[in-house]
Design a protein around this motif. Structure first.
Motif, PDB file in Angstrom:
ATOM      1  N   TYR A  19       0.838  -1.209   0.000  1.00  0.00           N
ATOM      2  CA  TYR A  19       0.000   0.000   0.000  1.00  0.00           C
ATOM      3  C   TYR A  19       0.870   1.255   0.000  1.00  0.00           C
ATOM      4  O   TYR A  19       0.587   2.227  -0.691  1.00  0.00           O
ATOM      5  CB  TYR A  19      -0.956  -0.024   1.195  1.00  0.00           C
ATOM      6  CG  TYR A  19      -1.978   1.074   1.170  1.00  0.00           C
ATOM      7  CD1 TYR A  19      -2.756   1.321   0.045  1.00  0.00           C
ATOM      8  CD2 TYR A  19      -2.188   1.880   2.286  1.00  0.00           C
ATOM      9  CE1 TYR A  19      -3.701   2.326   0.023  1.00  0.00           C
ATOM     10  CE2 TYR A  19      -3.131   2.885   2.277  1.00  0.00           C
ATOM     11  CZ  TYR A  19      -3.883   3.099   1.149  1.00  0.00           C
ATOM     12  OH  TYR A  19      -4.820   4.114   1.136  1.00  0.00           O
ATOM     13  N   GLU A  20       1.957   1.218   0.748  1.00  0.00           N
ATOM     14  CA  GLU A  20       2.883   2.351   0.755  1.00  0.00           C
ATOM     15  C   GLU A  20       3.495   2.552  -0.629  1.00  0.00           C
ATOM     16  O   GLU A  20       3.639   3.686  -1.093  1.00  0.00           O
ATOM     17  CB  GLU A  20       3.971   2.138   1.810  1.00  0.00           C
ATOM     18  CG  GLU A  20       4.854   3.358   1.997  1.00  0.00           C
ATOM     19  CD  GLU A  20       5.737   3.267   3.219  1.00  0.00           C
ATOM     20  OE1 GLU A  20       6.902   3.683   3.105  1.00  0.00           O
ATOM     21  OE2 GLU A  20       5.267   2.804   4.283  1.00  0.00           O
ATOM     22  N   GLY A  28       3.962  10.408  -6.367  1.00  0.00           N
ATOM     23  CA  GLY A  28       5.226  10.699  -7.029  1.00  0.00           C
ATOM     24  C   GLY A  28       6.334  11.025  -6.049  1.00  0.00           C
ATOM     25  O   GLY A  28       7.156  11.906  -6.311  1.00  0.00           O
ATOM     26  N   LEU A  29       6.383  10.302  -4.935  1.00  0.00           N
ATOM     27  CA  LEU A  29       7.367  10.586  -3.889  1.00  0.00           C
ATOM     28  C   LEU A  29       8.390   9.473  -3.779  1.00  0.00           C
ATOM     29  O   LEU A  29       8.063   8.296  -3.870  1.00  0.00           O
ATOM     30  CB  LEU A  29       6.669  10.753  -2.538  1.00  0.00           C
ATOM     31  CG  LEU A  29       5.745  11.955  -2.406  1.00  0.00           C
ATOM     32  CD1 LEU A  29       4.961  11.867  -1.113  1.00  0.00           C
ATOM     33  CD2 LEU A  29       6.534  13.244  -2.456  1.00  0.00           C
ATOM     34  N   ILE A  34       6.620  12.458   2.282  1.00  0.00           N
ATOM     35  CA  ILE A  34       5.413  11.980   2.954  1.00  0.00           C
ATOM     36  C   ILE A  34       4.215  12.466   2.154  1.00  0.00           C
ATOM     37  O   ILE A  34       4.208  13.618   1.682  1.00  0.00           O
ATOM     38  CB  ILE A  34       5.351  12.436   4.430  1.00  0.00           C
ATOM     39  CG1 ILE A  34       4.249  11.680   5.171  1.00  0.00           C
ATOM     40  CG2 ILE A  34       5.176  13.923   4.549  1.00  0.00           C
ATOM     41  CD1 ILE A  34       4.387  11.722   6.667  1.00  0.00           C
ATOM     42  N   PRO A  35       3.210  11.621   1.945  1.00  0.00           N
ATOM     43  CA  PRO A  35       2.060  12.050   1.156  1.00  0.00           C
ATOM     44  C   PRO A  35       1.278  13.146   1.871  1.00  0.00           C
ATOM     45  O   PRO A  35       1.170  13.124   3.096  1.00  0.00           O
ATOM     46  CB  PRO A  35       1.224  10.777   1.020  1.00  0.00           C
ATOM     47  CG  PRO A  35       1.614   9.935   2.173  1.00  0.00           C
ATOM     48  CD  PRO A  35       3.050  10.260   2.448  1.00  0.00           C
ATOM     49  N   GLN A  36       0.776  14.076   1.119  1.00  0.00           N
ATOM     50  CA  GLN A  36      -0.009  15.164   1.697  1.00  0.00           C
ATOM     51  C   GLN A  36      -1.399  15.145   1.060  1.00  0.00           C
ATOM     52  O   GLN A  36      -1.627  15.758   0.020  1.00  0.00           O
ATOM     53  CB  GLN A  36       0.696  16.504   1.500  1.00  0.00           C
ATOM     54  CG  GLN A  36       1.996  16.566   2.262  1.00  0.00           C
ATOM     55  CD  GLN A  36       2.659  17.924   2.206  1.00  0.00           C
ATOM     56  OE1 GLN A  36       2.257  18.805   1.455  1.00  0.00           O
ATOM     57  NE2 GLN A  36       3.673  18.108   3.012  1.00  0.00           N
ATOM     58  N   TRP A  66       4.497   4.775   6.241  1.00  0.00           N
ATOM     59  CA  TRP A  66       3.240   5.453   5.909  1.00  0.00           C
ATOM     60  C   TRP A  66       2.048   4.598   6.290  1.00  0.00           C
ATOM     61  O   TRP A  66       1.008   5.096   6.679  1.00  0.00           O
ATOM     62  CB  TRP A  66       3.167   5.748   4.427  1.00  0.00           C
ATOM     63  CG  TRP A  66       4.184   6.700   3.918  1.00  0.00           C
ATOM     64  CD1 TRP A  66       5.170   7.342   4.611  1.00  0.00           C
ATOM     65  CD2 TRP A  66       4.326   7.127   2.563  1.00  0.00           C
ATOM     66  NE1 TRP A  66       5.911   8.130   3.771  1.00  0.00           N
ATOM     67  CE2 TRP A  66       5.412   8.008   2.507  1.00  0.00           C
ATOM     68  CE3 TRP A  66       3.638   6.824   1.387  1.00  0.00           C
ATOM     69  CZ2 TRP A  66       5.821   8.620   1.333  1.00  0.00           C
ATOM     70  CZ3 TRP A  66       4.043   7.424   0.213  1.00  0.00           C
ATOM     71  CH2 TRP A  66       5.123   8.318   0.192  1.00  0.00           C
ATOM     72  N   ALA A  67       2.197   3.302   6.111  1.00  0.00           N
ATOM     73  CA  ALA A  67       1.153   2.339   6.451  1.00  0.00           C
ATOM     74  C   ALA A  67       1.810   1.217   7.228  1.00  0.00           C
ATOM     75  O   ALA A  67       2.964   0.886   6.988  1.00  0.00           O
ATOM     76  CB  ALA A  67       0.493   1.798   5.184  1.00  0.00           C
ATOM     77  N   THR A  68       1.064   0.647   8.158  1.00  0.00           N
ATOM     78  CA  THR A  68       1.632  -0.414   8.978  1.00  0.00           C
ATOM     79  C   THR A  68       0.551  -1.426   9.340  1.00  0.00           C
ATOM     80  O   THR A  68      -0.630  -1.091   9.373  1.00  0.00           O
ATOM     81  CB  THR A  68       2.305   0.162  10.252  1.00  0.00           C
ATOM     82  OG1 THR A  68       3.050  -0.856  10.896  1.00  0.00           O
ATOM     83  CG2 THR A  68       1.305   0.768  11.202  1.00  0.00           C
ATOM     84  N   ALA A  69       0.985  -2.638   9.591  1.00  0.00           N
ATOM     85  CA  ALA A  69       0.074  -3.690  10.037  1.00  0.00           C
ATOM     86  C   ALA A  69      -0.209  -3.499  11.514  1.00  0.00           C
ATOM     87  O   ALA A  69       0.669  -3.088  12.280  1.00  0.00           O
ATOM     88  CB  ALA A  69       0.699  -5.059   9.792  1.00  0.00           C
TER      89      ALA A  69
END
Length: 144
Positions: A19-20, A28-29, A34-36, A66-69
């Motif tokens: 997902y990250e 586009g990072l 970090i996504p904004q 950015w995403a984690t389980a």
């Protein structure tokens, strides 16, 4: 012969990493950014959790992913979630909260004493605007 064959459980850590990667491509990072998001819409449980970030969970301390389980104390237990740095990088975050069972968590999130451990929802601090949409039952403990 055993006739029950369980499907393998998905690897939630791998799902969070995938997902990250999707978010990196969409935004586009490269590494380090970090996504904004323009807008994040969240709910809040009666225990003060938001976005599958539960009180006391190790995911609350995550600062690089950015995403984690996560393993939630509710169904379904295995989840992935965005982390507080991503939620707080949004331009705006809106909480939609309804129900009397959430009134105490709303009070603690908005007016709680400093000597209590903060609820996960209080860790969401967007760049420009934080909005709470509450029904009368959820707002009942804010009077006064």
């Amino acid at each position: 012969a055993n006739s029950i064959h369980r499907a393998p459980r998905p690897d939630m850590n791998a799902a969070a990493r995938a997902y990250e990667r999707v978010m990196r491509k969409v935004f586009g990072l490269e590494e380090g950014g970090i996504p904004q998001f323009d807008l994040i819409v969240l709910g809040m449980g009666s225990d003060g959790h938001t976005a599958s970030l539960f009180p006391g969970a190790p995911a609350l301390r995550e600062r690089t992913r950015w995403a984690t389980a996560v393993r939630a104390p509710a169904e379904p237990p295995d989840r992935i979630t965005l982390t507080l740095p991503v939620l707080s990088a949004a331009r705006e975050a809106h909480f939609l909260v309804a129900g009397a069972d959430r009134a105490e968590a709303v009070r603690r999130s908005l007016r709680g004493p400093a000597d209590q451990a903060p609820l996960p929802a209080t860790g969401v601090r967007p760049r420009e605007r934080l909005v709470w949409w509450l029904d009368a039952a959820a707002a009942a403990r804010l009077a006064g």
